[in-house]
Every structure is written in C-alpha cells, then in structure tokens.
Design a protein around this motif. Sequence first.
Motif, PDB file in Angstrom:
ATOM      1  N   THR A  91      -5.385   8.030  -0.838  1.00  0.00           N
ATOM      2  CA  THR A  91      -4.820   9.423  -0.507  1.00  0.00           C
ATOM      3  C   THR A  91      -3.753   9.263   0.690  1.00  0.00           C
ATOM      4  N   GLY A  92      -4.021   8.719   1.529  1.00  0.00           N
ATOM      5  CA  GLY A  92      -2.786   8.705   2.670  1.00  0.00           C
ATOM      6  C   GLY A  92      -2.029   7.458   2.882  1.00  0.00           C
ATOM      7  N   GLY A  93      -2.472   6.435   2.303  1.00  0.00           N
ATOM      8  CA  GLY A  93      -2.010   5.163   2.528  1.00  0.00           C
ATOM      9  C   GLY A  93      -2.108   4.616   3.811  1.00  0.00           C
ATOM     10  N   GLN A  94      -3.062   4.888   4.373  1.00  0.00           N
ATOM     11  CA  GLN A  94      -3.473   4.358   5.785  1.00  0.00           C
ATOM     12  C   GLN A  94      -4.702   3.404   5.920  1.00  0.00           C
ATOM     13  N   HIS A  95      -5.626   3.711   4.974  1.00  0.00           N
ATOM     14  CA  HIS A  95      -7.110   3.055   5.140  1.00  0.00           C
ATOM     15  C   HIS A  95      -7.401   2.037   4.199  1.00  0.00           C
ATOM     16  N   ARG A  96      -7.753   2.619   2.956  1.00  0.00           N
ATOM     17  CA  ARG A  96      -8.404   1.931   1.771  1.00  0.00           C
ATOM     18  C   ARG A  96      -7.231   1.157   1.116  1.00  0.00           C
ATOM     19  N   SER A  97      -6.158   1.631   0.976  1.00  0.00           N
ATOM     20  CA  SER A  97      -5.278   0.720   0.163  1.00  0.00           C
ATOM     21  C   SER A  97      -4.601  -0.359   1.200  1.00  0.00           C
ATOM     22  N   SER A 118       0.812  -1.186   0.138  1.00  0.00           N
ATOM     23  CA  SER A 118       0.029  -0.023   0.003  1.00  0.00           C
ATOM     24  C   SER A 118       0.750   1.281  -0.063  1.00  0.00           C
ATOM     25  N   PHE A 119       0.218   2.287  -0.766  1.00  0.00           N
ATOM     26  CA  PHE A 119       1.248   3.526  -0.600  1.00  0.00           C
ATOM     27  C   PHE A 119       0.227   4.783  -0.659  1.00  0.00           C
ATOM     28  N   SER A 120       0.988   5.868  -0.275  1.00  0.00           N
ATOM     29  CA  SER A 120      -0.003   7.237  -0.471  1.00  0.00           C
ATOM     30  C   SER A 120       0.474   7.888  -1.708  1.00  0.00           C
ATOM     31  N   TYR A 121      -0.722   8.478  -2.296  1.00  0.00           N
ATOM     32  CA  TYR A 121      -0.131   9.100  -3.742  1.00  0.00           C
ATOM     33  C   TYR A 121       0.446  10.550  -3.524  1.00  0.00           C
ATOM     34  N   LYS A 122       0.392  10.824  -2.159  1.00  0.00           N
ATOM     35  CA  LYS A 122       1.008  12.157  -1.776  1.00  0.00           C
ATOM     36  C   LYS A 122       2.588  12.162  -1.981  1.00  0.00           C
ATOM     37  N   ILE A 166       7.339  -1.566  -9.245  1.00  0.00           N
ATOM     38  CA  ILE A 166       5.993  -1.979  -9.253  1.00  0.00           C
ATOM     39  C   ILE A 166       5.624  -2.478 -10.596  1.00  0.00           C
ATOM     40  N   ASP A 167       5.094  -3.587 -10.631  1.00  0.00           N
ATOM     41  CA  ASP A 167       4.332  -4.155 -12.099  1.00  0.00           C
ATOM     42  C   ASP A 167       3.186  -3.645 -12.204  1.00  0.00           C
ATOM     43  N   MET A 168       2.062  -3.657 -11.137  1.00  0.00           N
ATOM     44  CA  MET A 168       0.982  -3.405 -11.317  1.00  0.00           C
ATOM     45  C   MET A 168       0.520  -2.270 -10.340  1.00  0.00           C
ATOM     46  N   VAL A 169      -0.095  -1.321 -10.795  1.00  0.00           N
ATOM     47  CA  VAL A 169      -0.473  -0.219  -9.752  1.00  0.00           C
ATOM     48  C   VAL A 169      -2.276   0.034  -9.771  1.00  0.00           C
ATOM     49  N   PHE A 170      -2.860  -0.171  -8.655  1.00  0.00           N
ATOM     50  CA  PHE A 170      -4.354   0.374  -8.706  1.00  0.00           C
ATOM     51  C   PHE A 170      -4.600   1.304  -7.722  1.00  0.00           C
ATOM     52  N   ASP A 171      -5.329   2.303  -8.181  1.00  0.00           N
ATOM     53  CA  ASP A 171      -5.690   3.402  -7.527  1.00  0.00           C
ATOM     54  C   ASP A 171      -7.228   3.239  -6.719  1.00  0.00           C
ATOM     55  N   CYS A 172      -7.213   3.217  -5.617  1.00  0.00           N
ATOM     56  CA  CYS A 172      -8.490   2.760  -5.068  1.00  0.00           C
ATOM     57  C   CYS A 172      -9.177   4.152  -4.270  1.00  0.00           C
ATOM     58  N   ARG A 173      -8.751   5.450  -4.598  1.00  0.00           N
ATOM     59  CA  ARG A 173      -9.195   6.486  -4.086  1.00  0.00           C
ATOM     60  C   ARG A 173     -10.838   6.869  -4.076  1.00  0.00           C
ATOM     61  N   PHE A 174     -11.446   5.942  -5.372  1.00  0.00           N
ATOM     62  CA  PHE A 174     -12.796   6.097  -5.512  1.00  0.00           C
ATOM     63  C   PHE A 174     -13.731   5.277  -4.321  1.00  0.00           C
ATOM     64  N   LEU A 175     -12.989   4.686  -3.545  1.00  0.00           N
ATOM     65  CA  LEU A 175     -13.752   3.998  -2.400  1.00  0.00           C
ATOM     66  C   LEU A 175     -14.003   4.970  -1.288  1.00  0.00           C
ATOM     67  N   SER A 176     -15.082   4.443  -0.396  1.00  0.00           N
ATOM     68  CA  SER A 176     -15.336   5.261   0.746  1.00  0.00           C
ATOM     69  C   SER A 176     -14.404   5.635   1.556  1.00  0.00           C
TER      70      SER A 176
END
Length: 298
Positions: A257-263, A175-179, A186-196
């Motif tokens: 966003t913060g790399g703490q919750h959703r990711s 997991s990581f923060s886009y900030k 990394i071979d594959m990256v998924f953006d999960c910022r659309f989740l609650s």
Amino acid sequence: MKPKTVQPRTRVVLVTGPSGAGRSTSIKVLEDMGFEAIDNLPLHLMPRLLEGPGPDRPLALGVDTRNRDFSTAALLDLIDQLAARDATDLTVLYLDCLSDILLRRFSETRRRHPLAPAESPEIGIKRDLDLMAPIRELADILIDTSDLNVHQLRAAIERWFAPDGSTSLAVSVQSFSYKRGLPRGIDMVFDCRFLSNPYWQPSLRELDGRDPRVATHVMGDARFAPFFERVLDLTLVLLPAYVEEGKSHLSIAFGCTGGQHRSVVLVETLAKALAEGGQQVSIRHRELYGRETDERPN
C-alpha cells in the motif's frame, strides 16, 4: 524447409544520470571494454542507429540533460522504443550521486552547471535531479557514485558488464507503493498487500522494512514463508533461462500500500538470498528515495 535464422540481439547500454555523477567516465570505461560509445547524440537520432543490420559491437549511448533535444518525456519515450525492439537488448545504467557531493564536485572544478550557467550550481543540480527522477526509477542498474573515486567506479562498471566476455545477468529488485502506480520496465511484479501490515502498529508505523522490528512483524505472518519460497524458486528458475535468451537484466518488484513496510522486507529478503547465491543484485526502494540512501549493489 530451411530453419528460421535467429538474428543476434544488439546489446545497448543507455548511460545516464545527473551532470557530475560520472556518466562520462562510465562511457569511457565501456568503450575500453569493447563497446562502441556515442555520447550526447540527439535523442531523435538514436533509433536510427539500430536500423538495418546490427552493429558488430555492443553500443554505449550517453544521454543527459545536456542533449540538444532533451526532455524527460522524450527520454522515457526513447527507452520505451528501444525496449520494444526484438533485436535490441537494452540496459539503462543510471549514475546517481547525492546533491551535496555533486555541489562539491562542481565547486572543486569551478564548472558552471549546464542547467544554470548564470546561476548558482545548487539551482542547476536541483533542476537536473528533478528532470532525471523518472528515469532513475526505471533504471536496470543504478550505481551511486557519491563515495566512489574514478578507479572504484571503473571496477563497479567492469563487475556489472563482465569484461571477460562472459554473460552476466543483472538483477534489480525494488519496492513500490500501489498508490503511485506500477514502476516502469519491470519483468515480474508481486503484490504483497495480503501480508500483515505494520502500519497499524503505532510503534512500527514510522519505521520501514529495513528495520529488524518491522521485518520480524512481516515475517511473522504465516503466509510469508510459503509466499517467499515460491517467489525465490521462480526467480531461480528464470535466472538461467534469461541468460540463455541473451538477456542482460531481470527486474523484480514487490508492491504494497505505502511501499514502506511489507514490500521493503520482501526486497531485502530476496536480494539477500540471491546475493548469498553469488548473484549480482541491485536494490531500490522507490518510496524511500530521498529519506535515506537506499540504492546499492550487493
């Protein structure tokens, strides 16, 4: 027309980590497994090892801050060079350890720290960990040796590198923060910022995605299940394809966003699903490093 000859790829394991974490022991284990082991060769000479016909054995290259021309930037550049070679299958193996355990090991052996020969070991350990931090973030395989003895470390190395000669694919999920930008390698990256986002819930804000309450919140988003199922299906398609291509690792990252919750929730969920299917998986939560121990093999 003659068919094109496919040159075999040379497997290279770059073994690194802070002094006292078990790098030398790991190199010896790999040597016992049939690797050609070379330790503390100057960084600028390493690419020359792979010039011309490839060696008939895989290579284990030991690197740490004691290398004569070591710098963090130089090691990052070397990793980029080796990873870019079509004929090289590079795996970065990082031996990690908690600072207090490193201090105890230096105290027990009465060794001076190589980065603080005239100062206390604490100073040298801090310098070492600071220099190695960027390398740690891009490791393909990370083994925390804090609670391992020599025999347990040997067993861990043998599990990852298949001593029976079978092809073993190491999967790293992080997991990581886009900030802070994308992780390297990394071979594959998924953006999960659309989740609650649990951040906006005061009771969840200070927690992270390993907490069941946070996981329940994230998984409660109606988009979570279809997204996760597609990611898992894609990963299961890629695993045998990577093995067929002779690759030794697959790196998958989830960013929020913060790399703490959703990711973090997605990393934990995917790693669990893969591990239950018999896959070797290493978990890494980049933004949680330093708060708690968060890297572990499954």
